[in-house]
Write a protein that holds these residues in place. Structure first.
Motif, mmCIF file in Angstrom:
data_model
loop_
_atom_site.group_PDB
_atom_site.id
_atom_site.type_symbol
_atom_site.label_atom_id
_atom_site.label_comp_id
_atom_site.label_asym_id
_atom_site.label_seq_id
_atom_site.Cartn_x
_atom_site.Cartn_y
_atom_site.Cartn_z
ATOM 1 N N UNK B 65 -53.426 -66.628 57.569
ATOM 2 C CA UNK B 65 -52.067 -67.064 57.232
ATOM 3 C C UNK B 65 -52.027 -68.518 56.773
ATOM 4 N N UNK B 66 -51.255 -68.759 55.745
ATOM 5 C CA UNK B 66 -51.023 -70.143 55.305
ATOM 6 C C UNK B 66 -49.792 -70.657 56.047
ATOM 7 N N UNK B 67 -49.932 -71.731 56.832
ATOM 8 C CA UNK B 67 -48.770 -72.231 57.574
ATOM 9 C C UNK B 67 -47.611 -72.614 56.638
ATOM 10 N N UNK B 68 -46.424 -72.421 57.145
ATOM 11 C CA UNK B 68 -45.188 -72.708 56.407
ATOM 12 C C UNK B 68 -45.192 -74.127 55.801
ATOM 13 N N UNK B 69 -45.684 -75.110 56.568
ATOM 14 C CA UNK B 69 -45.673 -76.498 56.105
ATOM 15 C C UNK B 69 -46.559 -76.686 54.882
ATOM 16 N N UNK B 70 -47.640 -75.909 54.810
ATOM 17 C CA UNK B 70 -48.508 -75.992 53.634
ATOM 18 C C UNK B 70 -47.853 -75.285 52.453
ATOM 19 N N UNK B 71 -47.266 -74.122 52.706
ATOM 20 C CA UNK B 71 -46.576 -73.389 51.642
ATOM 21 C C UNK B 71 -45.521 -74.280 50.982
ATOM 22 N N UNK B 72 -44.768 -74.979 51.825
ATOM 23 C CA UNK B 72 -43.729 -75.878 51.314
ATOM 24 C C UNK B 72 -44.291 -76.902 50.340
ATOM 25 N N UNK B 73 -45.430 -77.483 50.701
ATOM 26 C CA UNK B 73 -46.040 -78.498 49.829
ATOM 27 C C UNK B 73 -46.653 -77.845 48.589
ATOM 28 N N UNK B 74 -47.230 -76.667 48.747
ATOM 29 C CA UNK B 74 -47.769 -75.955 47.576
ATOM 30 C C UNK B 74 -46.693 -75.802 46.492
ATOM 31 N N UNK B 75 -45.439 -75.635 46.937
ATOM 32 C CA UNK B 75 -44.370 -75.386 45.963
ATOM 33 C C UNK B 75 -44.130 -76.575 45.032
ATOM 34 N N UNK B 76 -44.695 -77.729 45.356
ATOM 35 C CA UNK B 76 -44.561 -78.869 44.440
ATOM 36 C C UNK B 76 -45.146 -78.515 43.067
ATOM 37 N N UNK B 77 -46.196 -77.707 43.058
ATOM 38 C CA UNK B 77 -46.760 -77.318 41.746
ATOM 39 C C UNK B 77 -47.159 -75.838 41.655
ATOM 40 N N UNK B 78 -47.149 -75.102 42.738
ATOM 41 C CA UNK B 78 -47.546 -73.697 42.717
ATOM 42 C C UNK B 78 -46.316 -72.801 42.745
ATOM 43 N N UNK B 79 -46.393 -71.509 42.368
ATOM 44 C CA UNK B 79 -47.508 -70.888 41.650
ATOM 45 C C UNK B 79 -47.737 -71.575 40.297
ATOM 46 N N UNK B 80 -48.990 -71.656 39.882
ATOM 47 C CA UNK B 80 -49.297 -72.249 38.582
ATOM 48 C C UNK B 80 -49.276 -71.154 37.504
ATOM 49 N N UNK B 81 -48.965 -71.541 36.269
ATOM 50 C CA UNK B 81 -48.829 -70.513 35.228
ATOM 51 C C UNK B 81 -50.158 -69.918 34.767
ATOM 52 N N UNK B 82 -50.130 -68.642 34.448
ATOM 53 C CA UNK B 82 -51.256 -67.973 33.780
ATOM 54 C C UNK B 82 -50.916 -67.904 32.296
ATOM 55 N N UNK B 83 -51.771 -68.474 31.468
ATOM 56 C CA UNK B 83 -51.515 -68.544 30.029
ATOM 57 C C UNK B 83 -52.333 -67.524 29.260
ATOM 58 N N UNK B 84 -51.758 -67.038 28.195
ATOM 59 C CA UNK B 84 -52.517 -66.293 27.201
ATOM 60 C C UNK B 84 -52.816 -67.272 26.058
ATOM 61 N N UNK B 85 -54.109 -67.394 25.693
ATOM 62 C CA UNK B 85 -54.529 -68.400 24.705
ATOM 63 C C UNK B 85 -54.451 -67.848 23.281
ATOM 64 N N UNK B 86 -53.238 -67.497 22.842
ATOM 65 C CA UNK B 86 -53.071 -66.929 21.499
ATOM 66 C C UNK B 86 -53.610 -67.861 20.411
ATOM 67 N N UNK B 87 -53.352 -69.164 20.587
ATOM 68 C CA UNK B 87 -53.779 -70.128 19.564
ATOM 69 C C UNK B 87 -55.290 -70.142 19.410
ATOM 70 N N UNK B 88 -56.000 -70.148 20.520
ATOM 71 C CA UNK B 88 -57.465 -70.154 20.486
ATOM 72 C C UNK B 88 -57.989 -68.815 19.941
ATOM 73 N N UNK B 89 -57.389 -67.717 20.382
ATOM 74 C CA UNK B 89 -57.812 -66.391 19.889
ATOM 75 C C UNK B 89 -57.696 -66.323 18.364
ATOM 76 N N UNK B 90 -56.558 -66.794 17.860
ATOM 77 C CA UNK B 90 -56.306 -66.742 16.419
ATOM 78 C C UNK B 90 -57.333 -67.604 15.685
ATOM 79 N N UNK B 91 -57.553 -68.791 16.214
ATOM 80 C CA UNK B 91 -58.515 -69.706 15.589
ATOM 81 C C UNK B 91 -59.907 -69.081 15.532
#
Lengths: 462, 462
Positions: B65-91
Motif C-alpha cells: 500500500x502507498x500511504x495516503x500522505x505519499x499519494x497526496x504528494x504524488x498528485x503534484x505531478x502524477x499520474x503522468x501522461x502517456x504520449x503517442x509519438x506521432x511526430x517521430x513516427x511520421x518523421x
C-alpha cells in the motif's frame, strides 16, 4: 483525497479563440504609422506579417476557429492542468482558495508557444519560408524556435547580446530546435552595423534587436517577422488558456473572486483573464489584477498615450500605457517584464476600469518564488514570481479579514533555465531598485512630440 | 483528431506499488556485509535507513500500500501522461506505434521524485530529522531536496566536486528547495578530509561522495542516508509509473510488443517495465530492453557477480552485473548512467532472460535527442536520449521488416538543465569513446578476491 489538479481531456481543448474586441466597451484606437501618423492599414503590415494574422489583428468576430493543424500541435502540452495550491494555502494559513494554471508544461516551459504555434502555422500556409524575431532573455525566441521546427519553417532569432553571452541555455534550446540565434547588434543588418560602427562593444537592447529582426524580414519576400506579445492577435491566441480555465473552474465548482497575472507586454495575463473580463462586462464581480515590476511600472505610473512600440521608433505608434519608448528599466531578473509599453487591449481595459494594476519590488518576488517552490514544488520563472508575490499578499489579507476568497493566477512558466537569478537572491546579492521617478520623467518627455498629440489621454487608474 | 496523450484522472493513481520479488522465478541472492561477507541483516542497515524502508527492501508481498500522505504528494505531478509519438513516427515513416511515458513533468524534471517522496515520508514518520545523500550530475540530489522540503526534513547533498563546479543549476535548484549542497570531497567528513590531504584538488567521484554521505548519516542518530537507485525499495517505489502505464495502454487499446528504457542503476527502466515483466512471467510475449552507454556496458559486457556498490568498498556486496567497483567510465554527458553496477533485481531478471540489454554510443544518442526535440517538441535528458536512440533503431527496423509493432519507452526526464551537453554535440565537439576493453579487464580483476567467491557466476546473456 482532495483533487489537486484538474486536467481536461483532450476532447475538451477549446476549438475557438476568444476575441475581446467584439465585447470591449470602448473600441481600440487605431495604430498609427510611425512616419505619417496615419492609421496603419494591411498594406503597411504585409511586409512583416502574413495576411491571416493581419486580419486577426483587426477582427471584430467574437470567436475565431482554431485550425485543426494548430489544435493537433496544442495537444503536445494542452490542455494544461489547473492546480489547487493546498501546500501554499496551508503554509499561509489562509482561508483563501488559491488556484493556478500551470502553463510551464509546454516544451519551451512557458505560455509563449500558445501564440508561437499559431504564428508558425499561419506563416506556413501563407508561404513564409523563414521567420525572424527578437528575444531578450530567450523565452520567446525558444518558443518560436520550437514551433517553427514543428512546421518546418526556418527561424532566426536576434538575441540581445548581453543575454546571448550571459544566458547560453536559452540560446542552445533554440539551436536544439534548429533555429539560428545571433547576438544583436549583428553585422547582418544595416541597423546592427550602424550600432556596431559607433560602439563595437554594444551590449545590445530589445529595441535594437527588434529593428534587426524587422529589417531582416522586410528585405526578403519569403521572410516574415514575429512578435511574442503586445499585439492583438498574440493576445487572441493566448485566450485558449483562459477558455480552458473557465471549464476547469466549473469542474472545481468555484469561480474566481480575483484573477492575478504578471504583465510585461500583457499576453500571459490577458490569455488567462480575457474570457473572464467578458464575464465581468456581462455583470460578474471579479477583481482582475496585473502585476508589474516596480522597476518598470507601466500601468501604475505611465500615462495612456500614443507611443512607439520600440526604442528606435520604427514600429507603429500604439495607444497604450507607456513609460516612453526611451525608458530604460533597471536590470531586474524578470527580463520578460522589462517593456516600456503595454498591449493596447490590456491598456484600454485598464482605462475602462475592467482591469487594474499593481507593482511589486524584486526581493518580494523571489521570496515568493522560494515559498512557492518549498510548498508547491515547482520553481517559477522570475516573471511568474511577480504574480505569486501578489497572490501571497492577497491570501494574507484574506486571513486578516477572515474572508474565504477564490484567487486564480497564471503560473506562466518555470524557472529551470533561470536558476542564476535564484542564486543571486539566495546568496544575498540581489537588491530592490529605487522607484525610477527621474527616468520616468525623462522618458515621458520623449513622447510629447507625437504625430497626433490630440490623441493623448492621461491615465485614469482609479 | 487523434488522441495525442492519455492522462489518467487523479482517482486512477495507483494505490499500491508492485513488488516483483513476489514473482521472480529466481529469488534474489542475499546482499553481503562488506567486512564479514555474511548476509546483511536489518541491524546492519538501521544506522542508514529507517525501518519501513529496510522492511520493503526484503519484503515478499506482491503489492504494498502507498500511504495516503505519499499519494497526496504524488498528485503534484502524477499520474503522468502517456504520449503517442506521432511526430517521430511520421518523421521516421515507420509502421511502428511509438508511445512514451512523460516522467519529465515532475518539479525536479525526472522520475527520481517517485522514490524521493516515499523515502522522505518514511524517514519523516520514523523520526529522521536530516537526510544525507550523494549526487553526480544533480538529478537525484535535486529530487531529494524537493521532496524533503515538502515534508520539512533537512537535506544535505554531497555533490561530486567537478559537477558542483561545472553544473551550478542543479545545485541552485537544491538550494531553492532549502537543501544544503557541498562539494565532495569536503572537510566535513573523515573520508573527505583523507582524500583532500592526499589531493587538495581532487575532482571527487560518486564513490567518494557516497562514502561522505553514508559517514555523515552514521555519525548522527537523527540523520539517515538515502540512495536514488539500485536498491529494491527504490525500484518498488518507481513501479507507480509502470502501473499507471498499464492502465493508459489499456485505454489506448494497445499492448507493447517492446519496452525500452535507459539504465544506469536501473530504477527508471524498472519502474516502467516491472509490472510488464510480471505479465511476461505470466506468459505475455514482450521484448523488454534496457539501454546502457557503450562507455559503461554493465550488462552487455560485465559478469553477474558479487561486487561492492561503491568504489571505496564500504557499501554491501550485491549480486549484480558489474564492471568492477573500480571501473571508471569515460566522462560521457549522461552522468546518471555512469555506474559500474546494476540493480540486483534488474540483474537477476536479465540472468533469467526476462529482460535484455544493449548499448549505444554517445553521438547516436544526441542525434536521437535532436530528432525527438524537432518532431515531438520536448528536449530530453542525455540519459533519456539513450532510450530514444534505441527506439529509433527499432522503428527503422520495423519499417524495413514491414511490421506494425507497438514500442513503449520511458521518457525519464527533460534536458533543460543539461543544455551544455547539447551545445557540445551541436558544435561538433563531442565524440564517441573507444569501447573500454582494457579498463573492463583491469577493473574485473578487482572483483576476484570476494568474501564469498563461490557465489560468483559468469554472465549468461543469451
Amino acid at each position: 483525497m482532495e483533487v489537486k489538479k484538474i486536467v481536461l481531456p483532450e476532447s475538451e481543448l477549446p476549438r475557438q479563440w476568444y476575441n475581446i474586441q467584439a465585447d470591449m466597451p470602448t473600441p481600440l484606437e487605431p495604430v498609427l504609422h510611425p512616419g505619417t501618423g496615419e492609421p496603419v492599414g494591411p498594406d503597411d503590415l504585409a511586409p512583416f506579417f502574413p495576411m491571416p494574422l493581419i486580419e486577426q489583428e483587426v477582427s471584430q468576430e467574437r470567436f475565431i476557429d482554431i485550425p485543426e493543424e494548430i489544435l493537433e500541435k496544442y495537444l503536445i502540452w494542452r490542455p494544461t492542468p489547473l492546480y489547487r495550491a493546498y501546500g501554499l494555502e496551508k503554509h499561509l494559513d489562509t482561508p483563501a482558495k488559491i488556484y493556478f494554471k500551470n502553463e510551464g508544461v509546454s516544451p519551451a516551459g512557458s505560455h509563449k508557444p500558445n501564440t508561437a504555434i499559431a504564428q508558425a502555422y499561419y506563416n506556413k500556409i501563407s508561404g513564409t519560408k523563414k521567420i525572424t524575431t527578437e528575444t531578450g532573455a530567450g523565452q520567446w525566441g525558444s518558443a518560436l524556435a520550437f514551433c517553427c521546427s514543428l512546421f518546418g519553417i526556418e527561424c532566426k532569432v536576434f538575441m540581445v547580446k548581453i543575454s546571448y553571452d550571459q544566458k547560453p541555455y536559452r540560446r542552445i534550446m533554440m539551436e536544439t530546435w534548429g533555429a539560428t540565434c545571433v547576438p544583436s547588434p549583428s553585422t547582418e543588418t544595416e541597423s546592427g552595423r550602424k550600432i556596431l560602427e559607433k560602439n563595437p562593444d554594444s551590449p545590445g537592447s530589445l529595441g535594437i534587436a527588434i529593428s534587426e529582426a524587422a529589417e531582416a524580414a522586410a528585405l526578403d519576400e519569403d521572410t516574415k517577422y514575429s512578435l511574442g506579445s503586445v499585439l492583438n492577435h498574440v493576445l487572441l491566441h493566448q485566450t485558449v488558456n483562459g477558455l480552458e480555465c473557465q471549464k476547469q473552474m466549473a469542474i472545481a465548482g468555484d469561480y474566481p473572486d480575483m484573477i492575478i497575472g504578471c504583465v510585461g507586454g500583457g499576453s500571459n495575463f490577458a490569455g488567462l483573464c480575457l474570457p473572464f473580463v467578458r464575464d465581468k462586462i456581462n455583470g460578474k464581480d471579479i477583481d482582475i489584477l496585473g502585476v508589474e515590476p516596480a522597476s518598470c511600472p507601466t500601468m501604475t505610473r505611465g500615462p495612456f498615450a500614443y507611443d512607439f512600440g520600440d526604442t528606435v521608433q520604427k514600429l507603429p505608434l500604439a495607444p497604450m500605457y507607456t513609460l516612453g519608448h526611451s525608458f530604460v528599466p533597471a536590470p531586474i531578473h524578470a527580463g520578460g517584464l522589462r517593456y516600456h509599453g503595454m498591449s493596447p487591449i490590456v491598456s484600454q481595459l485598464v482605462l475602462d476600469n475592467l482591469i487594474r494594476a499593481e507593482s511589486v519590488q524584486q526581493l518580494e518576488t523571489f521570496q515568493a518564488g522560494i515559498t512557492f517552490a518549498r510548498t508547491e514544488g515547482f520553481i517559477s520563472a522570475p516573471e511568474t514570481d511577480h504574480a505569486i508575490a501578489m497572490v501571497i499578499r492577497e491570501a494574507i489579507k484574506a486571513k486578516e479579514e477572515g474572508k474565504e476568497k477564490v484567487i486564480l493566477f497564471n503560473w506562466s512558466g518555470h524557472g529551470l533555465v533561470d536558476m542564476a537569478a535564484y542564486e543571486s537572491y539566495l546568496s544575498g546579492q540581489l537588491s530592490d531598485h529605487a522607484l525610477p521617478e527621474e527616468e520616468i520623467r525623462r522618458a515621458l518627455e520623449d513622447i510629447a512630440p507625437l504625430p497626433k498629440p490630440k490623441q493623448y489621454r492621461p491615465g485614469t487608474i482609479s
